[in-house]
Write a protein that holds these residues in place. Structure first.
Motif, PDB file in Angstrom:
ATOM      1  N   LYS A   1     -85.130 -19.858   5.130  1.00  0.00           N
ATOM      2  CA  LYS A   1     -84.632 -19.629   6.478  1.00  0.00           C
ATOM      3  C   LYS A   1     -85.535 -18.647   7.224  1.00  0.00           C
ATOM      4  O   LYS A   1     -86.172 -17.786   6.620  1.00  0.00           O
ATOM      5  CB  LYS A   1     -83.208 -19.061   6.437  1.00  0.00           C
ATOM      6  N   TYR A   2     -85.550 -18.815   8.539  1.00  0.00           N
ATOM      7  CA  TYR A   2     -86.230 -17.838   9.386  1.00  0.00           C
ATOM      8  C   TYR A   2     -85.376 -16.578   9.483  1.00  0.00           C
ATOM      9  O   TYR A   2     -84.211 -16.557   9.072  1.00  0.00           O
ATOM     10  CB  TYR A   2     -86.476 -18.412  10.778  1.00  0.00           C
ATOM     11  N   SER A   3     -85.935 -15.538  10.046  1.00  0.00           N
ATOM     12  CA  SER A   3     -85.227 -14.260  10.105  1.00  0.00           C
ATOM     13  C   SER A   3     -83.930 -14.348  10.901  1.00  0.00           C
ATOM     14  O   SER A   3     -83.004 -13.581  10.674  1.00  0.00           O
ATOM     15  CB  SER A   3     -86.134 -13.180  10.706  1.00  0.00           C
ATOM     16  N   ASN A   4     -83.854 -15.296  11.840  1.00  0.00           N
ATOM     17  CA  ASN A   4     -82.635 -15.431  12.643  1.00  0.00           C
ATOM     18  C   ASN A   4     -81.581 -16.316  11.988  1.00  0.00           C
ATOM     19  O   ASN A   4     -80.528 -16.573  12.572  1.00  0.00           O
ATOM     20  CB  ASN A   4     -82.976 -15.977  14.032  1.00  0.00           C
ATOM     21  N   GLY A   5     -81.855 -16.808  10.778  1.00  0.00           N
ATOM     22  CA  GLY A   5     -80.884 -17.622  10.057  1.00  0.00           C
ATOM     23  C   GLY A   5     -81.104 -19.112  10.177  1.00  0.00           C
ATOM     24  O   GLY A   5     -80.456 -19.895   9.458  1.00  0.00           O
ATOM     25  N   ASP A   6     -81.985 -19.556  11.058  1.00  0.00           N
ATOM     26  CA  ASP A   6     -82.262 -20.989  11.183  1.00  0.00           C
ATOM     27  C   ASP A   6     -82.927 -21.503   9.906  1.00  0.00           C
ATOM     28  O   ASP A   6     -83.820 -20.849   9.354  1.00  0.00           O
ATOM     29  CB  ASP A   6     -83.186 -21.267  12.376  1.00  0.00           C
ATOM     30  N   THR A   7     -82.505 -22.673   9.466  1.00  0.00           N
ATOM     31  CA  THR A   7     -83.087 -23.244   8.252  1.00  0.00           C
ATOM     32  C   THR A   7     -84.494 -23.744   8.526  1.00  0.00           C
ATOM     33  O   THR A   7     -84.729 -24.499   9.467  1.00  0.00           O
ATOM     34  CB  THR A   7     -82.218 -24.398   7.722  1.00  0.00           C
TER      35      THR A   7
ATOM     36  N   ASP B   1     -90.761 -13.991  12.556  1.00  0.00           N
ATOM     37  CA  ASP B   1     -90.190 -14.024  13.895  1.00  0.00           C
ATOM     38  C   ASP B   1     -90.679 -15.315  14.558  1.00  0.00           C
ATOM     39  O   ASP B   1     -91.883 -15.479  14.789  1.00  0.00           O
ATOM     40  CB  ASP B   1     -90.665 -12.796  14.675  1.00  0.00           C
ATOM     41  N   ARG B   2     -89.766 -16.226  14.849  1.00  0.00           N
ATOM     42  CA  ARG B   2     -90.172 -17.549  15.334  1.00  0.00           C
ATOM     43  C   ARG B   2     -90.962 -17.470  16.636  1.00  0.00           C
ATOM     44  O   ARG B   2     -91.896 -18.251  16.851  1.00  0.00           O
ATOM     45  CB  ARG B   2     -88.942 -18.449  15.517  1.00  0.00           C
TER      46      ARG B   2
ATOM     47  N   GLY C   1     -92.977  -3.144   7.438  1.00  0.00           N
ATOM     48  CA  GLY C   1     -93.699  -3.973   6.483  1.00  0.00           C
ATOM     49  C   GLY C   1     -93.397  -5.451   6.606  1.00  0.00           C
ATOM     50  O   GLY C   1     -93.924  -6.264   5.837  1.00  0.00           O
ATOM     51  N   LYS C   2     -92.578  -5.833   7.563  1.00  0.00           N
ATOM     52  CA  LYS C   2     -92.219  -7.247   7.719  1.00  0.00           C
ATOM     53  C   LYS C   2     -93.419  -8.069   8.194  1.00  0.00           C
ATOM     54  O   LYS C   2     -94.096  -7.685   9.139  1.00  0.00           O
ATOM     55  CB  LYS C   2     -91.082  -7.394   8.728  1.00  0.00           C
ATOM     56  N   VAL C   3     -93.646  -9.192   7.527  1.00  0.00           N
ATOM     57  CA  VAL C   3     -94.645 -10.147   8.007  1.00  0.00           C
ATOM     58  C   VAL C   3     -93.962 -10.985   9.084  1.00  0.00           C
ATOM     59  O   VAL C   3     -93.089 -11.797   8.796  1.00  0.00           O
ATOM     60  CB  VAL C   3     -95.157 -11.042   6.867  1.00  0.00           C
ATOM     61  N   LEU C   4     -94.368 -10.782  10.312  1.00  0.00           N
ATOM     62  CA  LEU C   4     -93.694 -11.405  11.451  1.00  0.00           C
ATOM     63  C   LEU C   4     -94.285 -12.757  11.824  1.00  0.00           C
ATOM     64  O   LEU C   4     -93.618 -13.577  12.456  1.00  0.00           O
ATOM     65  CB  LEU C   4     -93.754 -10.471  12.656  1.00  0.00           C
TER      66      LEU C   4
ATOM     67  N   TYR D   1    -102.942 -13.367  20.942  1.00  0.00           N
ATOM     68  CA  TYR D   1    -101.664 -13.222  20.239  1.00  0.00           C
ATOM     69  C   TYR D   1    -101.050 -11.847  20.482  1.00  0.00           C
ATOM     70  O   TYR D   1     -99.878 -11.724  20.868  1.00  0.00           O
ATOM     71  CB  TYR D   1    -101.870 -13.444  18.743  1.00  0.00           C
ATOM     72  N   THR D   2    -101.827 -10.797  20.274  1.00  0.00           N
ATOM     73  CA  THR D   2    -101.292  -9.432  20.341  1.00  0.00           C
ATOM     74  C   THR D   2    -100.837  -9.067  21.741  1.00  0.00           C
ATOM     75  O   THR D   2     -99.758  -8.476  21.922  1.00  0.00           O
ATOM     76  CB  THR D   2    -102.354  -8.432  19.852  1.00  0.00           C
ATOM     77  N   PHE D   3    -101.618  -9.409  22.737  1.00  0.00           N
ATOM     78  CA  PHE D   3    -101.281  -8.994  24.095  1.00  0.00           C
ATOM     79  C   PHE D   3    -100.104  -9.777  24.670  1.00  0.00           C
ATOM     80  O   PHE D   3     -99.569  -9.427  25.718  1.00  0.00           O
ATOM     81  CB  PHE D   3    -102.504  -9.109  24.998  1.00  0.00           C
ATOM     82  N   ASN D   4     -99.686 -10.847  23.965  1.00  0.00           N
ATOM     83  CA  ASN D   4     -98.482 -11.581  24.359  1.00  0.00           C
ATOM     84  C   ASN D   4     -97.304 -11.273  23.439  1.00  0.00           C
ATOM     85  O   ASN D   4     -96.254 -11.903  23.559  1.00  0.00           O
ATOM     86  CB  ASN D   4     -98.758 -13.089  24.358  1.00  0.00           C
ATOM     87  N   SER D   5     -97.496 -10.312  22.516  1.00  0.00           N
ATOM     88  CA  SER D   5     -96.451 -10.046  21.517  1.00  0.00           C
ATOM     89  C   SER D   5     -96.092  -8.581  21.374  1.00  0.00           C
ATOM     90  O   SER D   5     -95.265  -8.239  20.532  1.00  0.00           O
ATOM     91  CB  SER D   5     -96.904 -10.581  20.146  1.00  0.00           C
TER      92      SER D   5
END
Length: 758
Positions: A78-84, A325-326, A367-370, A655-659
């Motif tokens: 599952k993703y961090s938000n619970g979606d399978t 993080d999706r 330490g989360k891999v996002l 990626y970084t400047f949009n996140s």
């Protein structure tokens, strides 16, 4: 004839009739054989015989081992938000504890299948007898079993409908009912039953029909799933005929009406319920795009942390929730596509076909891999580029050398403290000295450029190999490698020899993101974790913490961060990062890296709230003679050389400047200043003196180093150095000036042959 004679005559006639009647009885003697007494006695005997036989069966038949197929499960991701994200395994089942199923939903199954469940002894003699008779007489395979009997059939026996199996089911059900609680039996039943849509067990069914976990089911939804068990395919609303839908709805109503009868549901609640139309069927969650790489990384992490073999893990039953993080995941994939793959044409360009990309993004506070990018897809490229460790990190290793110097209060060859403004000799191929003696290593700079005296800050900005090779020896290579291990690099490949200063060990984007995250986290160790949690049958399994101890001082870590802002402001990443139009004021620190032969190119950088490492790797394309080999990326994307400041830095920046938060600030505890400005240093003065052509491998020492030293090609105008016995430079007396520590250059040579560096 007198009265007496008449009486005697009648008596004689009666006897004659009796005699005739007696002969008739003898002709139908079966009546005497089947008297009521004999019939009752025979039936009683048969009952006793059956009872005796049942007692024998009860004594002989034990509860068998459970059927492995009945408990085989998939592993759910599952993703961090619970979606399978995916379900991996031969059987789409995820066993859940009964406590994970709402009590009213539990009651729907009892109402549907066995209203006496909580009172009976586990069997229904009338239903079983009916099933046996129907089976023997060929009237169809009919059950009439209790929930306990159905659980026994699912878990201990098979689905075959035979008299022998029915009798075994009866005996085992009695024993199971005595041995197990009703809750255990009900949990086993709802977890082993088939619900259609390739779903075994209530959890898989909840996801298949309503896209939710079992713990979120309503009574209405539970009643539909309970109704399904009578005819899963016929009652599947997504594929049912009109008749099937009518029957499914009738069964649903039957379940709810029974709940009212059992006083589990009030009449008013029942009246207000509407049929919960299930979602349309869709393919089981599988591995597409980057999900295959997320799966392989998560699986490897779980096996490592829980000390499981692959066979143990693949047996199933694990629910693995990722930290991904999706939204950030999509941003990273988009950045790779727009900045790299849209500019490559692998079908028409051999150079383009050799490029592989990998990236990992980590929250330095947790330490989360996002987000993670592993390659073009698991079916196209099985190796996960985000976690592979077979390519050199090149100059992204240089900050670790500086961290070791600051942490160990190291000094130059002539005793000067190593700081951002310490002067080193950046001459190309200058032999490295230890205690005034050559150590047999004289690395080339990128493009064999000679810089002369430069500050450590400039050396980091320009990624000058000769400076950091000397610094590594000044610190002590054993101390450099020890610091690298503390920061999170793999200890297996960290041998303490000078060539390692060029980043010649293997490393992965995930590994380098963790190292830089530790710097961003002020020296407190960060171990990247792609897995947020692991559970088995609803029970969470503890995982190690991703944030560890203080491995280097905050002052050392923050000073390195300060220096790394210069790489963005005035170094190899200036064009792609500092001047990127997407930048909205984010504070950035980072380092480029390009390996010898252009086989890898990196940009690893961070803002106060996000660390991301992007690596490009030259790999021989499939179905070619180079397949899998490390090859050069020169010419890819139309560039003469793919360096860290090109595609990797561009991917990182988009990626970084949009996140990230553009207002976040580095909180640095350093006397080198937050965001160090490049000190005023002498102009770079590359020499044009010819030298022996260099080899392609910068780790190879010069075969015949000169023995007569000479002074550097340029020195600061204010305080010209004088020779010192150690082979370094005497420090200036003005403490406001840069600190000097230049080991003398024995040859001052230069060459035009390109080499890795920035």
């Amino acid at each position: 004839m007198g009265r007496a004679e008449a009486r005697r005559a009648r008596q004689r006639g009666g006897a004659s009739r009796a005699a005739r009647g007696g002969s008739a009885t003898r002709r139908t003697g079966i009546r005497r054989l089947f008297t009521w007494k004999k019939i009752v006695g025979t039936l009683f005997g048969l009952i006793l015989l059956c009872m005796g036989a049942f007692v024998v069966l009860y004594l002989v038949i034990d509860i068998p081992e459970g059927n492995p197929d009945a408990t085989r499960q998939s592993n759910v991701y599952k993703y961090s938000n619970g979606d399978t994200m995916a379900r991996i395994g031969q059987v789409n089942r995820e066993i859940v504890d009964l406590s994970e199923v709402p009590k009213p939903v539990q009651e729907t199954f009892v109402a549907a299948e066995n209203k006496t469940f909580y009172k009976d002894q586990g069997i229904d003699l009338k239903g079983t007898a009916r099933g046996v008779i129907n089976t023997v007489t060929g009237k169809g395979k009919q059950g009439g079993s209790t929930i306990t009997q159905q659980y026994v059939k699912n878990y201990y026996l098979t689905q075959d409908q035979t008299v022998t199996r029915k009798l075994k089911e009866l005996v085992i059900s009695l024993k199971v009912d005595r041995k197990k609680s009703k809750d255990d039996i009900l949990a086993g039943y709802i977890n082993t039953s088939f619900y259609g849509r390739s779903s075994w067990g209530i959890q898989a069914a909840s996801q298949a029909y309503y896209g939710i976990d079992a713990k979120k089911l309503t009574v209405e939804q539970g009643a539909y799933l309970a109704a399904l068990l009578q005819a899963p395919n016929q009652y599947d609303w997504g594929i049912a005929t009109d008749t099937g839908k009518r029957l499914a709805k009738a069964r649903w109503n039957y379940v709810l009406d029974n709940m009212v009868d059992m006083h589990w549901l009030s009449a008013s609640e029942r009246q207000g319920m509407k049929f919960p139309t299930p979602k349309a069927p869709k393919a089981a969650a599988g591995l597409t795009g980057q999900e295959g790489y997320l799966y392989t990384a998560a699986k490897a992490e779980v096996m490592k942390e829980l000390n499981l073999t692959e066979a143990q893990f693949d047996a199933g039953g694990y629910t693995v929730t990722l930290n991904i993080d999706r939204k950030k995941q999509k941003q990273l994939e988009k950045a790779v596509k727009q900045q790299l793959t849209d500019n490559l044409h692998p079908k028409s360009s051999k150079a383009d076909s050799r490029v592989q990309a990998g990236a990992a993004s980590v929250d330095p506070k947790t330490g989360k891999v996002l987000a993670l990018y592993g390659g073009p897809g698991l079916s196209e490229h099985y190796v996960n580029n985000a976690t592979r460790t077979d390519y050199q990190p090149a100059s992204t290793f240089k900050p670790l050398i500086l961290a070791a110097a600051l942490e160990n209060s190291a000094t130059t060859q002539n005793g000067q403290s190593i700081r951002a403004n310490t002067i080193y000799d950046g001459t190309n191929r200058r032999p490295v000295l230890a205690n005034g003696q050559k150590v047999g290593f004289a690395p080339p700079n990128e493009d064999d450029h000679s810089y002369g005296p430069v500050t450590v800050q400039t050396a980091m900005n320009k990624s000058i190999n000769s400076v950091f090779a000397q610094m590594g020896v000044d610190v002590g290579m054993d101390q450099v490698m020890a610091t690298a291990k503390k920061l999170g690099m793999d200890a297996a490949d960290l041998k303490p020899y000078p060539a390692q200063t060029l980043g010649t060990m293997g490393a992965s984007p995930m590994e380098m993101a963790g190292v830089y995250a530790t710097l961003d986290n002020h020296g407190k160790q960060v171990t990247p974790q792609i897995v947020k949690s692991v559970a088995k049958q609803g029970q969470d399994i503890p995982l190690p913490k991703s944030i560890g101890n203080q491995v280097i001082s905050r002052a050392a870590a923050d000073s390195v961060t300060s220096v790394l802002t210069g790489v963005v402001d005035d170094g190899t990443a200036k064009a792609s990062v500092r001047d990127n139009p997407a930048r909205a004021g984010q504070k950035v620190a980072g380092k480029t890296g390009t390996s010898d032969g252009n086989k890898s190119a990196w940009f690893t950088g961070y803002t106060p709230d996000l660390v991301t490492s992007v690596g490009l790797f030259g790999e021989g394309a499939l179905k070619t003679s180079e397949a899998g080999a490390h090859v050069s990326m020169k010419g890819a994307g139309g560039l003469p050389r793919v360096d860290g400041g090109s595609f990797p830095a561009r991917i990182w920046a988009q990626y970084t400047f949009n996140s990230t938060d553009p207002t976040a600030q580095f909180d640095l505890n350093t006397d080198m200043g937050a965001a160090v400005e490049v000190p005023s240093t002498p102009q770079d003065t590359p020499t044009d003196q010819p030298t022996t052509p260099a080899s392609d491998t910068p780790t190879t020492p010069e075969s015949t180093p000169p023995t007569t030293p000479s002074t550097p090609s340029s020195t600061p105008e204010s305080t010209p150095p004088t020779d010192s016995p150690s082979g370094g430079v005497t420090p200036p007396t003005d403490t406001s000036s840069p600190t000097f520590g230049i080991p003398q250059n024995p040859n001052g040579s230069s060459s035009k042959k390109p080499h890795g560096g920035g």
